[in-house]
Design a protein around this motif. Structure first.
Motif, mmCIF file in Angstrom:
data_model
loop_
_atom_site.group_PDB
_atom_site.id
_atom_site.type_symbol
_atom_site.label_atom_id
_atom_site.label_comp_id
_atom_site.label_asym_id
_atom_site.label_seq_id
_atom_site.Cartn_x
_atom_site.Cartn_y
_atom_site.Cartn_z
ATOM 1 N N LEU A 150 9.603 66.412 131.581
ATOM 2 C CA LEU A 150 10.845 67.195 131.590
ATOM 3 C C LEU A 150 11.536 67.170 130.229
ATOM 4 N N LEU A 151 11.585 66.007 129.613
ATOM 5 C CA LEU A 151 12.240 65.890 128.302
ATOM 6 C C LEU A 151 11.512 66.692 127.225
ATOM 7 N N SER A 152 10.232 66.939 127.440
ATOM 8 C CA SER A 152 9.431 67.672 126.458
ATOM 9 C C SER A 152 9.525 69.188 126.635
ATOM 10 N N LYS A 153 10.114 69.646 127.718
ATOM 11 C CA LYS A 153 10.194 71.086 127.989
ATOM 12 C C LYS A 153 11.147 71.772 127.010
ATOM 13 N N PRO A 154 10.894 73.052 126.712
ATOM 14 C CA PRO A 154 11.688 73.790 125.707
ATOM 15 C C PRO A 154 13.192 73.805 125.970
ATOM 16 N N HIS A 155 13.608 73.881 127.241
ATOM 17 C CA HIS A 155 15.047 74.001 127.508
ATOM 18 C C HIS A 155 15.802 72.697 127.215
ATOM 19 N N LEU A 156 15.094 71.577 127.176
ATOM 20 C CA LEU A 156 15.714 70.309 126.786
ATOM 21 C C LEU A 156 15.319 69.926 125.370
ATOM 22 N N CYS A 157 14.047 70.093 125.063
ATOM 23 C CA CYS A 157 13.527 69.870 123.703
ATOM 24 C C CYS A 157 13.945 68.505 123.145
ATOM 25 N N ARG A 158 13.690 67.445 123.919
ATOM 26 C CA ARG A 158 14.003 66.093 123.460
ATOM 27 C C ARG A 158 12.720 65.284 123.349
ATOM 28 N N GLY A 159 11.864 65.734 122.463
ATOM 29 C CA GLY A 159 10.618 65.037 122.217
ATOM 30 C C GLY A 159 10.829 63.617 121.733
ATOM 31 N N ASP A 160 11.957 63.386 121.034
ATOM 32 C CA ASP A 160 12.245 62.034 120.543
ATOM 33 C C ASP A 160 12.430 61.056 121.703
ATOM 34 N N LEU A 161 13.145 61.512 122.726
ATOM 35 C CA LEU A 161 13.351 60.651 123.887
ATOM 36 C C LEU A 161 12.083 60.528 124.723
ATOM 37 N N ALA A 162 11.315 61.607 124.783
ATOM 38 C CA ALA A 162 10.036 61.554 125.505
ATOM 39 C C ALA A 162 9.125 60.507 124.869
ATOM 40 N N ASN A 163 9.092 60.476 123.542
ATOM 41 C CA ASN A 163 8.261 59.492 122.834
ATOM 42 C C ASN A 163 8.778 58.075 123.055
ATOM 43 N N LEU A 164 10.092 57.940 123.143
ATOM 44 C CA LEU A 164 10.674 56.615 123.392
ATOM 45 C C LEU A 164 10.220 56.096 124.758
ATOM 46 N N LEU A 165 10.257 56.964 125.762
ATOM 47 C CA LEU A 165 9.823 56.554 127.098
ATOM 48 C C LEU A 165 8.318 56.270 127.134
ATOM 49 N N LYS A 166 7.552 57.016 126.338
ATOM 50 C CA LYS A 166 6.113 56.743 126.243
ATOM 51 C C LYS A 166 5.872 55.353 125.653
ATOM 52 N N ASP A 167 6.658 55.002 124.648
ATOM 53 C CA ASP A 167 6.524 53.672 124.040
ATOM 54 C C ASP A 167 6.814 52.579 125.067
ATOM 55 N N VAL A 168 7.840 52.796 125.874
ATOM 56 C CA VAL A 168 8.167 51.819 126.909
ATOM 57 C C VAL A 168 7.007 51.691 127.891
ATOM 58 N N GLN A 169 6.425 52.817 128.266
ATOM 59 C CA GLN A 169 5.275 52.794 129.166
ATOM 60 C C GLN A 169 4.139 51.953 128.594
ATOM 61 N N ALA A 170 3.883 52.124 127.299
ATOM 62 C CA ALA A 170 2.799 51.370 126.652
ATOM 63 C C ALA A 170 3.099 49.874 126.663
ATOM 64 N N HIS A 171 4.346 49.507 126.364
ATOM 65 C CA HIS A 171 4.725 48.090 126.363
ATOM 66 C C HIS A 171 4.683 47.513 127.781
ATOM 67 N N GLU A 172 5.073 48.324 128.759
ATOM 68 C CA GLU A 172 5.020 47.866 130.151
ATOM 69 C C GLU A 172 3.572 47.640 130.586
ATOM 70 N N ARG A 173 2.677 48.505 130.134
ATOM 71 C CA ARG A 173 1.257 48.335 130.466
ATOM 72 C C ARG A 173 0.735 47.030 129.867
ATOM 73 N N ASP A 174 1.083 46.766 128.615
ATOM 74 C CA ASP A 174 0.662 45.518 127.975
ATOM 75 C C ASP A 174 1.237 44.306 128.714
ATOM 76 N N LYS A 175 2.509 44.405 129.082
ATOM 77 C CA LYS A 175 3.180 43.300 129.774
ATOM 78 C C LYS A 175 2.501 42.990 131.094
ATOM 79 N N LEU A 176 2.141 44.020 131.843
ATOM 80 C CA LEU A 176 1.503 43.813 133.141
ATOM 81 C C LEU A 176 0.118 43.195 132.981
ATOM 82 N N GLN A 177 -0.648 43.689 131.999
ATOM 83 C CA GLN A 177 -1.986 43.141 131.766
ATOM 84 C C GLN A 177 -1.915 41.675 131.350
ATOM 85 N N LEU A 178 -0.944 41.350 130.513
ATOM 86 C CA LEU A 178 -0.792 39.968 130.054
ATOM 87 C C LEU A 178 -0.299 39.059 131.181
#
Length: 213
Positions: free
Chosen positions: A76-104
């Protein structure tokens, strides 16, 4: 001008709502980790394998649901009417860190279940015994001839693996918390923007009304 202002205000409020939803998902993750940690401690104390496996299944399902919700937010954040790719990338980073945390976290639990090599119980499954008095222990030679150096090396490897996993979790948690703080600042800014846009709408609708500053 009125349409543009209204659109900007609605978008700001919409993005703030998505980010608040993200914080709510993170809270669910925190509760799931708390339940997992408590369940693992009970398992280590009582050996209740079935209850622990059921808990792991429930926690896994909860984490999967959380990930799915955040992926939708990213879309949703990446859609043209919002155009908040910066926030979308921030949430993606959190997802990556959460994946690492769970695996560890899983890695740490596996290590703790196994225990330090020098402290593991001897398995007598392969011993010969017609009675307790005539027990012939297949581990006797290993116990009496095992090198102290080998035991120390095995314990050192175990300790290093456990320490590495713990440090990895600490780093992931630090990064996640930093990103969540960014999200909170962004929510404050967006909600202020939404309020400002609403005031502008009122002023434009009633130009002769004295504005409250």
């Amino acid at each position: 001008m009125e349409v543009e202002t209204s659109s900007a205000g609605e978008n700001a409020a919409g993005v703030a709502g998505l980010l608040r939803g993200f914080l709510a998902v993170q809270q669910r993750r925190a509760v799931a980790y708390s339940n997992l940690g408590r369940g693992f401690s009970e398992y280590m104390a009582t050996g209740g394998e079935i209850a622990y496996q059921q808990l792991c299944g429930n926690v896994t399902a909860e984490f999967n649901d959380c990930s799915t919700e955040i992926i939708e937010m990213v879309s949703l954040l990446s859609k043209p009417h919002l155009c908040r790719g910066d926030l979308a990338n921030l949430l993606k980073d959190v997802q990556a860190h959460e994946r690492d945390k769970l695996q560890l976290t899983a890695r740490i639990q596996v290590l703790k279940k196994a225990g330090r090599p020098s402290e593991r119980l001897v398995n007598h499954d392969h011993c010969r015994s017609s009675s307790m008095a005539q027990h012939v222990c297949a581990n006797l030679k290993e116990i009496t001839e095992a090198s102290g150096t080998e035991d120390a090396e095995a314990d050192a490897e175990y300790d290093a693996a456990l320490k590495e996993a713990i440090q990895g979790i600490q780093e992931a948690v630090t990064s996640i918390n930093e990103h969540m703080e960014e999200v909170r600042y962004e929510i404050d800014a967006l909600e202020a923007e939404a309020v400002g846009s609403s005031l502008n709408e009122v002023e434009e609708a009633f130009p002769d009304t004295v504005s409250i500053k």
